[in-house]
Design an enzyme around this catalytic site. Sequence first.
Site, PDB file in Angstrom:
ATOM      1  N   GLY A  10       0.886  -0.875   0.411  1.00  0.00           N
ATOM      2  CA  GLY A  10      -0.149   0.071  -0.550  1.00  0.00           C
ATOM      3  C   GLY A  10       1.066   0.963  -0.268  1.00  0.00           C
ATOM      4  O   GLY A  10       0.425   2.497   0.441  1.00  0.00           O
ATOM      5  N   GLY A  13      -0.429   4.948  -0.726  1.00  0.00           N
ATOM      6  CA  GLY A  13      -0.947   5.970  -0.210  1.00  0.00           C
ATOM      7  C   GLY A  13      -0.628   7.058   0.334  1.00  0.00           C
ATOM      8  O   GLY A  13       0.726   7.305   0.449  1.00  0.00           O
ATOM      9  N   GLN A  14      -1.370   7.541   1.071  1.00  0.00           N
ATOM     10  CA  GLN A  14      -1.418   9.061   1.462  1.00  0.00           C
ATOM     11  C   GLN A  14       0.321   8.645   2.755  1.00  0.00           C
ATOM     12  O   GLN A  14       1.168   9.422   2.100  1.00  0.00           O
ATOM     13  CB  GLN A  14      -2.217   9.511   2.612  1.00  0.00           C
ATOM     14  CG  GLN A  14      -2.404  11.245   3.043  1.00  0.00           C
ATOM     15  CD  GLN A  14      -3.161  10.914   3.878  1.00  0.00           C
ATOM     16  OE1 GLN A  14      -4.428   9.956   4.051  1.00  0.00           O
ATOM     17  NE2 GLN A  14      -2.634  12.332   4.797  1.00  0.00           N
ATOM     18  N   ARG A  38      -1.584  -0.027  -7.392  1.00  0.00           N
ATOM     19  CA  ARG A  38      -1.770   0.849  -7.924  1.00  0.00           C
ATOM     20  C   ARG A  38      -0.614   1.157  -8.812  1.00  0.00           C
ATOM     21  O   ARG A  38       0.193   0.213  -8.383  1.00  0.00           O
ATOM     22  CB  ARG A  38      -2.370   2.528  -6.826  1.00  0.00           C
ATOM     23  CG  ARG A  38      -3.299   2.735  -6.798  1.00  0.00           C
ATOM     24  CD  ARG A  38      -3.568   4.136  -6.203  1.00  0.00           C
ATOM     25  NE  ARG A  38      -3.623   4.333  -5.061  1.00  0.00           N
ATOM     26  CZ  ARG A  38      -3.968   5.342  -4.235  1.00  0.00           C
ATOM     27  NH1 ARG A  38      -3.611   6.597  -4.919  1.00  0.00           N
ATOM     28  NH2 ARG A  38      -4.277   5.549  -2.847  1.00  0.00           N
ATOM     29  N   ASP A  54      -1.176  -6.835  -5.586  1.00  0.00           N
ATOM     30  CA  ASP A  54      -2.867  -7.259  -4.793  1.00  0.00           C
ATOM     31  C   ASP A  54      -2.456  -8.213  -3.176  1.00  0.00           C
ATOM     32  O   ASP A  54      -2.123  -9.457  -3.719  1.00  0.00           O
ATOM     33  CB  ASP A  54      -3.802  -7.778  -5.406  1.00  0.00           C
ATOM     34  CG  ASP A  54      -5.117  -7.848  -5.117  1.00  0.00           C
ATOM     35  OD1 ASP A  54      -5.622  -7.508  -3.578  1.00  0.00           O
ATOM     36  OD2 ASP A  54      -5.953  -8.605  -5.765  1.00  0.00           O
ATOM     37  N   TYR A 144     -15.212   0.199   9.101  1.00  0.00           N
ATOM     38  CA  TYR A 144     -13.592   0.784   9.188  1.00  0.00           C
ATOM     39  C   TYR A 144     -13.198  -0.041  10.939  1.00  0.00           C
ATOM     40  O   TYR A 144     -11.998  -0.834  11.139  1.00  0.00           O
ATOM     41  CB  TYR A 144     -12.961   1.553   8.508  1.00  0.00           C
ATOM     42  CG  TYR A 144     -12.638   2.770   9.015  1.00  0.00           C
ATOM     43  CD1 TYR A 144     -11.019   1.741   8.032  1.00  0.00           C
ATOM     44  CD2 TYR A 144     -11.313   3.061   9.675  1.00  0.00           C
ATOM     45  CE1 TYR A 144      -9.453   2.071   8.526  1.00  0.00           C
ATOM     46  CE2 TYR A 144     -10.562   3.944   9.856  1.00  0.00           C
ATOM     47  CZ  TYR A 144      -9.781   3.469   8.942  1.00  0.00           C
ATOM     48  OH  TYR A 144      -8.388   4.109   9.010  1.00  0.00           O
ATOM     49  N   LYS A 148     -10.706  -2.301  12.158  1.00  0.00           N
ATOM     50  CA  LYS A 148      -9.910  -2.189  12.919  1.00  0.00           C
ATOM     51  C   LYS A 148      -9.761  -2.948  14.392  1.00  0.00           C
ATOM     52  O   LYS A 148      -8.551  -3.465  14.690  1.00  0.00           O
ATOM     53  CB  LYS A 148      -9.858  -0.373  13.166  1.00  0.00           C
ATOM     54  CG  LYS A 148      -8.921   0.150  11.481  1.00  0.00           C
ATOM     55  CD  LYS A 148      -7.808   0.209  11.023  1.00  0.00           C
ATOM     56  CE  LYS A 148      -7.839   0.620  10.148  1.00  0.00           C
ATOM     57  NZ  LYS A 148      -6.503   0.165   9.498  1.00  0.00           N
TER      58      LYS A 148
HETATM   59  P1  NAD Z   1      -4.600   5.220   1.189  1.00  0.00           P
HETATM   60  O1  NAD Z   1      -6.018   4.653   1.199  1.00  0.00           O
HETATM   61  O2  NAD Z   1      -3.579   6.506   0.588  1.00  0.00           O
HETATM   62  O3  NAD Z   1      -3.637   4.283   0.890  1.00  0.00           O
HETATM   63  C1  NAD Z   1      -3.906   2.689   0.787  1.00  0.00           C
HETATM   64  C2  NAD Z   1      -3.348   2.272   0.173  1.00  0.00           C
HETATM   65  O4  NAD Z   1      -3.227   1.041  -0.437  1.00  0.00           O
HETATM   66  C3  NAD Z   1      -3.490   2.568  -1.574  1.00  0.00           C
HETATM   67  O5  NAD Z   1      -2.470   3.232  -2.821  1.00  0.00           O
HETATM   68  C4  NAD Z   1      -4.468   1.338  -2.138  1.00  0.00           C
HETATM   69  O6  NAD Z   1      -4.035   1.206  -3.544  1.00  0.00           O
HETATM   70  C5  NAD Z   1      -3.737   0.535  -2.076  1.00  0.00           C
HETATM   71  N1  NAD Z   1      -4.059  -1.127  -1.905  1.00  0.00           N
HETATM   72  C6  NAD Z   1      -6.173  -0.793  -1.669  1.00  0.00           C
HETATM   73  N2  NAD Z   1      -5.912  -2.400  -1.761  1.00  0.00           N
HETATM   74  C7  NAD Z   1      -4.545  -3.127  -1.991  1.00  0.00           C
HETATM   75  C8  NAD Z   1      -4.533  -4.527  -2.031  1.00  0.00           C
HETATM   76  N3  NAD Z   1      -5.283  -4.794  -2.325  1.00  0.00           N
HETATM   77  N4  NAD Z   1      -3.354  -5.077  -2.532  1.00  0.00           N
HETATM   78  C9  NAD Z   1      -2.463  -4.201  -2.314  1.00  0.00           C
HETATM   79  N5  NAD Z   1      -2.133  -2.733  -2.197  1.00  0.00           N
HETATM   80  C10 NAD Z   1      -3.549  -2.019  -2.213  1.00  0.00           C
HETATM   81  O7  NAD Z   1      -4.605   4.728   2.817  1.00  0.00           O
HETATM   82  P2  NAD Z   1      -3.789   5.384   4.031  1.00  0.00           P
HETATM   83  O8  NAD Z   1      -4.257   7.288   4.474  1.00  0.00           O
HETATM   84  O9  NAD Z   1      -2.479   5.823   3.600  1.00  0.00           O
HETATM   85  O10 NAD Z   1      -3.852   4.860   5.403  1.00  0.00           O
HETATM   86  C11 NAD Z   1      -2.770   3.693   5.232  1.00  0.00           C
HETATM   87  C12 NAD Z   1      -3.408   2.909   6.609  1.00  0.00           C
HETATM   88  O11 NAD Z   1      -3.518   3.478   7.694  1.00  0.00           O
HETATM   89  C13 NAD Z   1      -4.391   2.310   6.914  1.00  0.00           C
HETATM   90  O12 NAD Z   1      -4.440   0.412   7.094  1.00  0.00           O
HETATM   91  C14 NAD Z   1      -5.492   3.176   6.903  1.00  0.00           C
HETATM   92  O13 NAD Z   1      -6.394   2.420   8.459  1.00  0.00           O
HETATM   93  C15 NAD Z   1      -4.604   3.974   8.279  1.00  0.00           C
HETATM   94  N6  NAD Z   1      -4.791   4.978   8.342  1.00  0.00           N
HETATM   95  C16 NAD Z   1      -5.124   6.037   7.949  1.00  0.00           C
HETATM   96  C17 NAD Z   1      -6.051   7.498   8.527  1.00  0.00           C
HETATM   97  C18 NAD Z   1      -4.786   8.702   7.925  1.00  0.00           C
HETATM   98  O14 NAD Z   1      -5.892   9.951   8.322  1.00  0.00           O
HETATM   99  N7  NAD Z   1      -4.874   9.022   6.415  1.00  0.00           N
HETATM  100  C19 NAD Z   1      -5.862   7.914   9.525  1.00  0.00           C
HETATM  101  C20 NAD Z   1      -6.285   6.251  10.929  1.00  0.00           C
HETATM  102  C21 NAD Z   1      -5.295   5.089   9.960  1.00  0.00           C
END
Ligand code: NAD
Length: 317
Positions: A10, A13-14, A38, A54, A144, A148
């Site tokens: 992942g 992602g952010q 992605r 994946d 969600y 978690k």
């Molecule tokens: P995001 O959605 O920005 O990134 C997630 C990434 O995972 C994406 O790039 C997506 O393409 C990839 N992904 C999705 N399904 C997939 C799969 N089957 N195989 C491989 N890759 C896959 O999320 P984020 O904000 O970077 O969050 C990362 C983690 O942190 C998550 O577990 C989220 O629950 C947790 N989190 C985030 C926040 C926040 O504010 N951003 C807050 C609390 C917890």
Amino acid sequence: MKKDKILVIGACGQIGVELTLALRKMYGDANVIASDLREEHELLKGSGPYVSLDVMNKEMLHVLVIRHNITQIYLLAAILSATGEKNPLLAWHINMASLLNVLDIAKEEGIDKVYWPSSIAVFGPDSPKDSTPQHTIIEPTTIYGISKFAGERWCEYYHHRYGVDVRSLRYPGLISYKSAPGGGTTDYAIEIFHEALEEKKYTCFLSEGTYLPMMYMPDAIRATIELMEADKEKIKVRSSYNLGAMSFSPKEIAAEIKKHIPEFTIDYAPDYRQAIADGWPQSIDDEKARNDWGWKPEYCLEKMTTDMLKNLKETVQ
Ligand code: NAD
């Protein structure tokens, strides 16, 4: 440089983009493999190895772990809170199966360390709202949050039963400017900066007095790395640590932005995300993290706002 071989799942992602870049600085570019469903993120290109993965495909993940002699896994792939409410069964399926695939492979291959983030979304309407403690009523009402919380129990189970060194943080809403947010309830606190700079006005999907726990991304990355670097004996919570930095409402962040952009205006049109936010804490008690492995946040609302606007202006120009 350390000898570990790290897999980030992942990574586009952010959080993933910034965490991957930080880990590459520490462990060497070639030793941190970024992976995602992605296409490779622009900011990762040329900075180290990238594989398309994946995480739901356990066999493929297993082969990757063996082939690259992976010693640490960071699992960041998930369906976030707002997106999860649109398709609850899919969110449950992906959030649970991804974690179980990773934990099980970690157990089988003797992976040194696993990181998996939880969220303040584990708390529900019956949890105390202010300074929500580490141990309290935990009855999440979003899918969600339910996934978690279940994930936290699985982490603790794999640690106690099989000795897997899995570590976790309950992130608050994370604010960043490098990569786009992925469909969370706290995403307004990122959108507001973009709209303030581009349009000078913003319509917020939460009401003006909705306080939520938040954190600036540099603090979140540092917390993650400090937790993972801490001596094993210091990690006393094997479900997930409360983690705090700041708490503010849309009205307060708007006022802070106005100090920099006086003509900025905000109005409010709460949508389905208001109900999600209403069930969450307003602020977090992270004493356990502070005492066990020395957590200390650096950014408050004022310092974060100044830094966000400075960096966003540079990327827009
Ligand atoms: P995001 O959605 O920005 O990134 C997630 C990434 O995972 C994406 O790039 C997506 O393409 C990839 N992904 C999705 N399904 C997939 C799969 N089957 N195989 C491989 N890759 C896959 O999320 P984020 O904000 O970077 O969050 C990362 C983690 O942190 C998550 O577990 C989220 O629950 C947790 N989190 C985030 C926040 C926040 O504010 N951003 C807050 C609390 C917890």
